[in-house]
Design a protein around this motif. Structure first.
Motif, PDB file in Angstrom:
ATOM      1  N   LEU A 189     -22.094  -9.066  19.474  1.00 18.51           N
ATOM      2  CA  LEU A 189     -20.664  -8.735  19.430  1.00 18.51           C
ATOM      3  C   LEU A 189     -19.856 -10.004  19.655  1.00 18.51           C
ATOM      4  CD1 LEU A 189     -18.906  -6.106  19.311  1.00 18.51           C
ATOM      5  CD2 LEU A 189     -18.851  -6.179  21.790  1.00 18.51           C
ATOM      6  N   GLU A 190     -18.957 -10.290  18.731  1.00 16.98           N
ATOM      7  CA  GLU A 190     -18.103 -11.464  18.865  1.00 16.98           C
ATOM      8  C   GLU A 190     -16.660 -11.069  18.646  1.00 16.98           C
ATOM      9  OE1 GLU A 190     -19.055 -15.650  17.275  1.00 16.98           O
ATOM     10  OE2 GLU A 190     -20.528 -14.363  16.313  1.00 16.98           O
ATOM     11  N   THR A 191     -15.827 -11.290  19.646  1.00 18.60           N
ATOM     12  CA  THR A 191     -14.407 -10.901  19.611  1.00 18.60           C
ATOM     13  C   THR A 191     -14.188  -9.570  18.913  1.00 18.60           C
ATOM     14  OG1 THR A 191     -14.053 -12.302  17.683  1.00 18.60           O
ATOM     15  CG2 THR A 191     -13.356 -13.154  19.825  1.00 18.60           C
ATOM     16  N   GLY A 192     -14.877  -8.564  19.397  1.00 14.61           N
ATOM     17  CA  GLY A 192     -14.599  -7.210  18.961  1.00 14.61           C
ATOM     18  C   GLY A 192     -15.290  -6.756  17.689  1.00 14.61           C
ATOM     19  N   SER A 193     -16.073  -7.608  17.064  1.00 15.90           N
ATOM     20  CA  SER A 193     -16.795  -7.158  15.871  1.00 15.90           C
ATOM     21  C   SER A 193     -18.257  -7.547  15.965  1.00 15.90           C
ATOM     22  CB  SER A 193     -16.226  -7.806  14.609  1.00 15.90           C
ATOM     23  OG  SER A 193     -14.851  -7.607  14.530  1.00 15.90           O
ATOM     24  N   ILE A 194     -19.080  -6.766  15.262  1.00 18.94           N
ATOM     25  CA  ILE A 194     -20.514  -7.070  15.283  1.00 18.94           C
ATOM     26  C   ILE A 194     -20.796  -8.140  14.250  1.00 18.94           C
ATOM     27  CG2 ILE A 194     -22.791  -6.120  14.846  1.00 18.94           C
ATOM     28  CD1 ILE A 194     -21.956  -3.594  16.084  1.00 18.94           C
ATOM     29  N   SER A 195     -21.339  -9.258  14.705  1.00 21.79           N
ATOM     30  CA  SER A 195     -21.564 -10.357  13.769  1.00 21.79           C
ATOM     31  C   SER A 195     -23.016 -10.464  13.319  1.00 21.79           C
ATOM     32  CB  SER A 195     -21.130 -11.684  14.410  1.00 21.79           C
ATOM     33  OG  SER A 195     -21.874 -11.891  15.590  1.00 21.79           O
ATOM     34  N   MET A 196     -23.928  -9.953  14.131  1.00 16.81           N
ATOM     35  CA  MET A 196     -25.341 -10.014  13.728  1.00 16.81           C
ATOM     36  C   MET A 196     -26.044  -8.745  14.176  1.00 16.81           C
ATOM     37  SD  MET A 196     -26.819 -13.774  14.548  1.00 16.81           S
ATOM     38  CE  MET A 196     -25.911 -14.384  15.927  1.00 16.81           C
ATOM     39  N   GLU A 197     -27.066  -8.353  13.445  1.00 19.40           N
ATOM     40  CA  GLU A 197     -27.902  -7.255  13.936  1.00 19.40           C
ATOM     41  C   GLU A 197     -29.311  -7.405  13.404  1.00 19.40           C
ATOM     42  OE1 GLU A 197     -25.247  -4.297  11.734  1.00 19.40           O
ATOM     43  OE2 GLU A 197     -27.232  -3.380  11.618  1.00 19.40           O
TER      44      GLU A 197
END
Lengths: 290, 597, 238
Positions: C209-217
């Motif tokens: 999670l980066e500044t409110g959004s999922i950036s990696m999974e």
């Protein structure tokens, strides 16, 4: 001096009852119920209406009267506290609304029962008993006993039951308590109910001493706040001790000063305590992280 | 003071017309007959008191439920001086104001360290004590029998009710004017800031205790004046007038009218004094009505009637551009000696109930540099900032600024030495407009006294104009001129952060501390922020920057310190810090299983 | 078991969570990692019902829980949160804390006693300190208590908010070993954490999670090897 202490203990017990009830609500909601004095008054007036005027038997009548005050306390919560929701701690709005409710209660009582104070029967008759060498009215004895009983009951409830544990938890943090599956609002409602019932009992105990009427608790109510603060608000032990202490200090000072200044002295003590140690006797002053 | 109205817009015109109409109405007061004349006179007397109450409760946020006591002190001072010493009305007035003022000071002192319900209880207690003394001290006050007060004469002729009415009207108008001048001055701004956010106000250089006491004294002087006028007007006073219910009534007028506004007390007092007379048939229910209004007004109309009007006419309060704007609002600091340390922490420790929040931290910040402080959550960064700015006092160690020790000083003192800050959670004054927020930062340079502002002397006006010009210059810098008259909480997150920075810059600091200024900002806003910070640095102002956006921080810093568990674990240039394995471990945790490269 | 669909959450009028979608399957350990200010606590508090999403939905066992259910009812559905900073009740004893955790099963005294006994087995230190005021326990012990307290209702889904926060490094390892144990034997776990490395060791899958959004999974193992993790915390190397 002994008489002074005795009468101080009696009034002090009343203050202690008030402080205990105020404290129950304060610890779980962070607010001081400025309508509390009027709840106390309603306890006496309801009894007057139910027992004295309608002739109901004493014990059931008292129970109904106190239960009714409990219900009024619930109404008080919904009308004056609940509307603030989460914003409760943001301002002193609750102070005004509970104050307003108190004014409404007092004046409605005045409309219904008039402004003339009425006599209120005391418990145990008029003949003096002798205890520890001083003559004491049976009623006074009952006040001491009942107050002690209620104080012990409340402390037992808080320390030994799960409900009491839940109440203390709510007093610490609403959100964490909710995470246990406990509805913080339900707990607060229970507290208002309890506070109302204790107020009703206190009203019935005071009325024989002061006469029953809409104005009977105006100053006594404020002293209840004072007692709670002196003992340390948020703390049942503090409330109890604070009340007794205030009663005794007040009574003893009467030996040296004109009786009319009684109330002034009580408030002066309260202001002094707030100025020096706002946490009261049992309060803990610690620095909190901002 | 602040050039608020250049051209009256529609809303303002209507308001002024209503005000003038009301004034004319009052001038015709005596024509309404003796009964209503009394009522109108009473409303004027009350208005004097509630204007003062508004200053301490409405603006400064110190709820006082003891005004009836101060009112009574004013009344009895006048009454006693007139009957025992034969003083004339005109001498009794200033005497009553002075005596009430002193009592106001005494009342204010114990309230300084406490807030909220404690404050209210102290004022209630005060009111009750005064009431009881008025009843009991028969020798001084005549006890429950009261005092009869001789009539007023002016230039030898006795003053009748009509004449007295006009005297009251004149005094009341003067009081309103004085109140307006106070509110529109830096003093008024300070009062509102304290109500908005005490910690932030303190960090902007506003001495909290001084202003709270001042507010109390002002309100009690007005109450004393009002009481003395009442005594001479009604020619008879007794203790049962000055009761707790009256204090509640006074507060109610402010709440209904609108706390913290100029029109609030006027609307509230007139409405609640004269209004119920039209409902005189329900006199029995009057107190019940007041109780209901109290509940409904506080829950439903927290900003009172004035609040409703403002919402319907948002243009009522507009700030316009001043004639001259400071082209270059960021004031360069004169570096006393080039280079060298500006801020030094040595061995600073702070614990909270057994928890070591800051552990033996030593840090220096050089003049004219940008120094970053980074670290994972709970590392203690904000605590360290609070230690530097005086919100907390350290348990051990020394903090010095510009070679002067500052550890443990209170925040307003430290702010006035030249340290300004922003907060991790934006601490704007939500009850103030954008302009007023920035103006709150200018207190460091306000050198005129309250009297000069009341009288609007040349010096006072010059200071006000200059602050205003600077403020506007700062707006241009953060590109917020369009929103100048809006309330601070209507801004977006990014704009609020920039506003906080502008407020801090208004202090003309030597050191600017920015606590996570980039949090919640989008890319565009972060770029603006970077530009502004560079501009600030170019003026020689040193910056201590706390951030999580490591990219951002590393771009613009000269040096960085890393904090973890309250201790400094690394220090150096951005590059060094980024690749330091201890730092990586602090953020991400130890690698339990070592991955083969 | 848990489905979070395009949830947006605002905090103090600022949109902090900007449309996240993820899920947790039965028996899994899923970790959401992110540096400070990423919004981890906001996400988990929203699932627990302490916050309401602006838009989007959260489903637990196909029932929508983000709509109207207050936090205390969500607990009754079988989701227990061990909040950030532990939040044990400092003026209650260890035993009383556990009893409060089991408030929903308090009527069944036998069950309550059994559960407490189970907690003592899992966390022997709590048995030793059962009469002690919880506020006097060390950080690590408090964390164990908080987890035990959450486990008292035998939740179907255990939420953990930064269990490592504020803990000395020796305790962090012990706590995570404990969590791994729990995973092996008991419940499904969703955990948000800043200490990426140690969290990824015990997880099956991970989201960043980066500044409110999922950036990696991806799977925990893959994420762990990804160099972009360090960048998301410490920035790109200049």
């Amino acid at each position: 001096m002994l008489e002074a202490i005795e009468s101080g203990l009696v009034m002090g017990s009343i203050y202690a009852l008030l402080a205990l009830a105020i404290n129950i609500i304060y610890s779980t909601t962070g607010i001081i119920n400025f309508a509390h004095a009027e709840l106390v008054m309603l306890g006496a007036m309801f009894s007057l209406a139910i027992i004295v005027n309608s002739g109901a038997p004493i014990i059931p009548g008292l129970i109904i009267a106190c239960a009714l005050v409990g219900v009024v306390a619930l109404v008080l919560y919904y009308a004056t506290i609940k509307p603030f929701g989460d914003r409760l701690g943001n301002s002193l709005g609750w102070l005004m609304t509970t104050l307003g409710a108190g004014i409404i209660f007092k004046n409605i009582a005045q409309l219904i029962w008039g402004t003339q104070p009425r006599a209120f029967p005391s418990i145990g008759g008029e003949s003096l008993k002798t205890v520890l060498g001083i003559k004491i009215l049976p009623h006074d004895l009952w006040v001491l006993v009942i107050t002690l009983a209620i104080a012990l009951f409340i402390m037992a409830l808080f320390d030994k039951t799960v409900l009491g544990s839940a109440i203390r938890a709510t007093a610490h943090s609403h959100n964490t308590t909710r995470l246990m599956g406990i509805s913080a609002e339900k707990i607060i409602l229970v507290c208002f109910l309890m506070s109302g019932i204790v107020a009703g009992i206190a009203g019935n105990l005071i009325a024989p001493i002061t006469f029953a009427g809409a104005q009977m608790t105006s100053t006594i109510g404020l002293k209840g706040f004072g007692a709670a603060i002196i003992g340390g608000i948020g703390n049942s032990k503090g409330a109890f001790v604070g009340g007794l202490l205030l009663g005794i200090l007040e009574a003893v000072s009467m030996l040296y000063v004109t009786p009319g200044y009684k109330d002034a002295i009580a408030f002066f003590i309260m202001i002094a305590v707030i100025s020096i140690k706002p946490g009261g006797i049992f309060g803990v002053a610690y620095e909190t992280k901002v | 003071m602040w050039p608020m109205k250049r051209k009256f817009n529609r809303g303002q015109t209507i308001l002024w017309m209503i005000a003038v109409a009301a004034l004319i109405g009052y001038c015709f007061g005596p024509a309404t007959g003796p009964y209503y004349l009394r009522l109108l006179s009473l409303s004027l007397i009350y208005l004097i008191l509630t204007s003062g109450l508004n200053i301490v409760s409405g603006y400064t946020g110190q709820v006082s439920l003891g005004q009836a006591g101060l009112y009574g002190i004013g009344a009895y001072t006048g009454g006693i001086l007139a009957t025992s010493l034969g003083w004339s009305f005109w001498l009794c007035l200033p005497a009553a104001m002075a005596v009430a003022g002193i009592f106001g000071l005494l009342l204010g002192l114990p309230t300084l360290r406490v807030s909220g319900h404690y404050l209210a209880l102290i004022t209630i207690g005060f009111g009750v004590i005064v009431e009881k003394i008025l009843i009991e001290w028969v020798g001084l006050t005549g006890g429950p029998e009261g005092i009869y007060i001789p009539g007023v004469t002016m230039f030898g002729t006795p003053v009748d009710e009509t004449m007295f009415f006009y005297i009251l009207l004149a005094i009341c108008l003067i009081v309103i004017l004085i109140t307006r001048n106070i509110i529109h001055s830096p003093y008024g701004n300070a009062f509102s800031a304290i109500r908005g956010n005490e910690t932030a106000a303190s960090c902007m250089g506003i001495g909290i205790m001084k202003y709270k006491l001042l507010a109390f004294v002002l309100s009690s002087v007005f109450a004393g004046l009002s009481g003395c006028l009442y005594a001479f007007y009604s020619t008879y006073i007794s203790p049962d007038t000055f009761v707790f219910n009256l204090s509640v009534f006074f507060l109610l007028t402010i709440i209904v009218g609108g706390q913290g506004t100029l029109t609030g007390p006027i609307i509230g007092t007139i409405l609640l004094t004269i209004g119920p007379e039209y409902l005189s048939s329900i006199d029995k229910y009057r107190m019940i009505l007041y109780g209901l209004i109290l509940i409904v007004a506080v829950i439903g109309l927290p900003d009172g009637i004035t609040g409703i009007i403002r919402r319907k006419f948002p243009d009522l309060i507009t700030f316009s551009q001043p004639k001259e704007i400071c082209a270059d609002p960021i004031v360069p600091t004169h570096a006393e000696n080039q280079g060298g340390e500006l801020l030094a922490l040595t061995g600073v420790s702070k614990e909270f109930g057994g928890l070591m929040a800051i552990d033996n931290v030593t840090l220096t910040l050089d003049k004219g540099s940008i120094h970053s402080l980074i670290g994972p959550n709970g590392a203690g960064k904000s605590t360290l900032i609070n230690l530097i700015t005086g919100v907390y006092a350290p348990n051990h160690g020394q903090i010095s600024f510009d070679n002067k020790p500052i550890s443990g000083n209170n925040p307003s003192l430290i702010a006035r030495l030249g340290i300004a800050r922003t907060f991790q959670n934006v601490q704007l004054f939500k009850n103030l407009t954008v302009v007023e927020n920035v103006l709150a930062g200018t207190h460091r340079h306000n050198k005129a006294s309250l009297f000069e502002f009341i009288l609007r002397t040349k010096k006072a006006r010059k200071i006000a104009d200059y602050s205003y010009a600077e403020t506007w210059g700062l707006f241009k810098l953060i590109v917020l001129e369009a929103k100048a008259s809006d309330f601070a909480d209507s801004l977006s997150a990014g704009q609020q952060r920039l506003l906080e920075i502008a407020r801090a810059l208004a202090l003309k600091p030597k050191l600017l501390i920015l606590d996570e200024p980039a949090a919640g900002l989008n890319e565009v806003e972060i770029n603006s922020l970077g530009r502004i910070i560079k501009q600030i640095k170019d003026k020689g102002i040193s910056i201590l920057l706390i951030e999580h956006h490591i990219d951002f921080v590393m771009d613009i810093s000269d040096k960085g310190s890393v904090l973890n568990f309250g201790r400094i674990i690394a220090e150096g240039t951005p590059g060094e810090v980024q690749t330091n394995p201890e730092v990586i471990e602090a953020y991400l945790g130890k690698k339990v299983v070592d991955e083969p490269c | 078991m848990l489905r979070v669909e395009d949830v947006h959450v605002a905090y103090d009028k600022v949109e902090v969570i900007k449309g996240v979608t993820f899920n947790v399957n039965q028996g899994e350990v899923v970790v959401i990692i992110g540096s400070n200010g990423a919004g981890k606590t906001t996400v988990i508090n929203t699932i627990a019902g302490l916050l309401r999403p602006l838009s989007g939905s959260i489903y637990f066992n196909d029932e929508c829980i983000s709509d109207k259910l207050p936090a205390e009812k969500i607990v009754a559905r079988g989701i227990a949160l061990c909040p950030e900073g532990r939040q044990i009740f400092p003026q209650h004893t260890v035993y009383e804390n556990l009893v409060l955790g089991g408030y929903l099963i308090r009527k069944d005294k036998a069950l309550l006693t059994r559960r407490i006994e189970q907690m003592y087995e899992m966390f022997p230190i709590l048995r030793t300190r059962y009469k002690q005021m919880a506020g006097t326990l060390s950080g690590g012990e408090q964390q164990m208590l908080a987890i035990a307290r959450a486990m008292m209702i035998d939740p179907k889904l255990l939420l953990l908010d930064e269990p490592s926060a504020g803990l000395a490094p020796i305790y962090v390892q012990a706590v995570f070993d404990m969590i791994a144990d729990l995973a092996r034997n008991y419940t499904t776990i969703l955990l948000v954490e800043q200490m990426a490395n140690i969290a990824l060791d015990i997880a099956d899958r991970a989201y960043v999670l980066e500044t409110g959004s999922i950036s990696m999974e991806g799977s925990a193992a893959d994420i762990k090897k990804d160099p972009r993790i360090i960048e998301s915390y410490l920035g790109k190397k200049g």
